[in-house]
Write an enzyme that holds these catalytic residues in place. Sequence first.
Site, PDB file in Angstrom:
ATOM      1  N   GLN A 245       0.847  -1.194   0.000  1.00  0.00           N
ATOM      2  CA  GLN A 245       0.000   0.000   0.000  1.00  0.00           C
ATOM      3  C   GLN A 245       0.881   1.244   0.000  1.00  0.00           C
ATOM      4  O   GLN A 245       1.018   1.922  -1.000  1.00  0.00           O
ATOM      5  CB  GLN A 245      -0.953   0.001   1.199  1.00  0.00           C
ATOM      6  CG  GLN A 245      -2.122   0.973   1.063  1.00  0.00           C
ATOM      7  CD  GLN A 245      -1.857   2.364   1.603  1.00  0.00           C
ATOM      8  OE1 GLN A 245      -0.943   2.591   2.385  1.00  0.00           O
ATOM      9  NE2 GLN A 245      -2.663   3.303   1.167  1.00  0.00           N
TER      10      GLN A 245
ATOM     11  N   ALA B 275      -5.372  -0.316  -2.399  1.00  0.00           N
ATOM     12  CA  ALA B 275      -5.710   1.096  -2.588  1.00  0.00           C
ATOM     13  C   ALA B 275      -6.777   1.480  -1.570  1.00  0.00           C
ATOM     14  O   ALA B 275      -7.892   0.949  -1.597  1.00  0.00           O
ATOM     15  CB  ALA B 275      -6.207   1.343  -4.006  1.00  0.00           C
ATOM     16  N   ASP B 276      -6.412   2.353  -0.655  1.00  0.00           N
ATOM     17  CA  ASP B 276      -7.365   2.868   0.327  1.00  0.00           C
ATOM     18  C   ASP B 276      -8.026   4.102  -0.272  1.00  0.00           C
ATOM     19  O   ASP B 276      -7.347   5.031  -0.716  1.00  0.00           O
ATOM     20  CB  ASP B 276      -6.653   3.238   1.626  1.00  0.00           C
ATOM     21  CG  ASP B 276      -5.969   2.036   2.268  1.00  0.00           C
ATOM     22  OD1 ASP B 276      -6.445   0.916   2.061  1.00  0.00           O
ATOM     23  OD2 ASP B 276      -4.967   2.230   2.983  1.00  0.00           O
ATOM     24  N   VAL B 277      -9.343   4.115  -0.277  1.00  0.00           N
ATOM     25  CA  VAL B 277     -10.085   5.224  -0.888  1.00  0.00           C
ATOM     26  C   VAL B 277     -11.028   5.832   0.140  1.00  0.00           C
ATOM     27  O   VAL B 277     -11.772   5.123   0.816  1.00  0.00           O
ATOM     28  CB  VAL B 277     -10.878   4.737  -2.119  1.00  0.00           C
ATOM     29  CG1 VAL B 277     -11.707   5.874  -2.709  1.00  0.00           C
ATOM     30  CG2 VAL B 277      -9.925   4.175  -3.177  1.00  0.00           C
TER      31      VAL B 277
ATOM     32  N   PHE C 155      -6.161   7.520  -0.349  1.00  0.00           N
ATOM     33  CA  PHE C 155      -5.820   7.869   1.026  1.00  0.00           C
ATOM     34  C   PHE C 155      -4.539   7.154   1.412  1.00  0.00           C
ATOM     35  O   PHE C 155      -4.413   5.943   1.217  1.00  0.00           O
ATOM     36  CB  PHE C 155      -6.960   7.448   1.958  1.00  0.00           C
ATOM     37  CG  PHE C 155      -6.766   7.835   3.398  1.00  0.00           C
ATOM     38  CD1 PHE C 155      -6.918   9.147   3.815  1.00  0.00           C
ATOM     39  CD2 PHE C 155      -6.453   6.866   4.356  1.00  0.00           C
ATOM     40  CE1 PHE C 155      -6.768   9.503   5.139  1.00  0.00           C
ATOM     41  CE2 PHE C 155      -6.292   7.213   5.687  1.00  0.00           C
ATOM     42  CZ  PHE C 155      -6.447   8.545   6.082  1.00  0.00           C
TER      43      PHE C 155
END
Length: 251
Positions: free
Chosen positions: A103, A129-131, A142
Amino acid sequence: MLRNRVIPALLLQNEGLVKTTKFKNPKYVGDPINAIRIFNDKEVDELMVLDIAASQTGSEPNYQLIEELAGECFMPLAYGGGISTVEQAGRILACGVEKICLQTAALNKPQLVSDLAQKFGSQSIVVSADVKKNWFNKPKLFKAAERKIVDSDWIEYLQQQVRAGAGEILLNSVDQDGTLSGPDLDLIHTASEAIEVPLIALGGISSLADIKAAIEAGASAVAAGSFFVFHGPHRAVLITYPKYSDLEQLF
């Protein structure tokens, strides 16, 4: 083997398991070795262990713990947290881990994804993928390690990571994390339409119906945390996993 995987996502912090809510307020939920033994008995498809402290503190992966986890795990194991070099990834895979999950490093060192895919194969590389939605309710990337929104197009980012060699994308909805309020189906659908590799949806799962909805929205697999470790309105810690027959009927 189920047509669509259902994956417990376990969060590590200081060698213990925790569960967050919207990436905040980690609550201790138990010993990771014990959790893996329980999931072994429940015939889980695949397991994901993510060290949420390693990248924040700049620590190297805890290889001894990873080796212990892999040694106990009877199902394919993906590990993420603190990985920033090809050498570190190789050492983790040598412990018996099947997949590396990136990440922070994927954001900071885009070339690393290509290097890892070239050396170990795309099937071993998951990019997370942090959204998170901004004040205008628009999805944005994010960066969890720094707790800040990244000013770049999140869909383009997913496509770039796939071109770089990511074999899977883990799409984590920050706003749904730990809420048991249901997945962000629009987010899942948009992501699945944009990429051609398997999409793992994470965040908000609270029921078998939510899992089915996420698959119908375009996810290839569904990961969950709170759904597998909490029980009842008071969120008592109880590790569970659906019966294989129930999942077969679901899909």
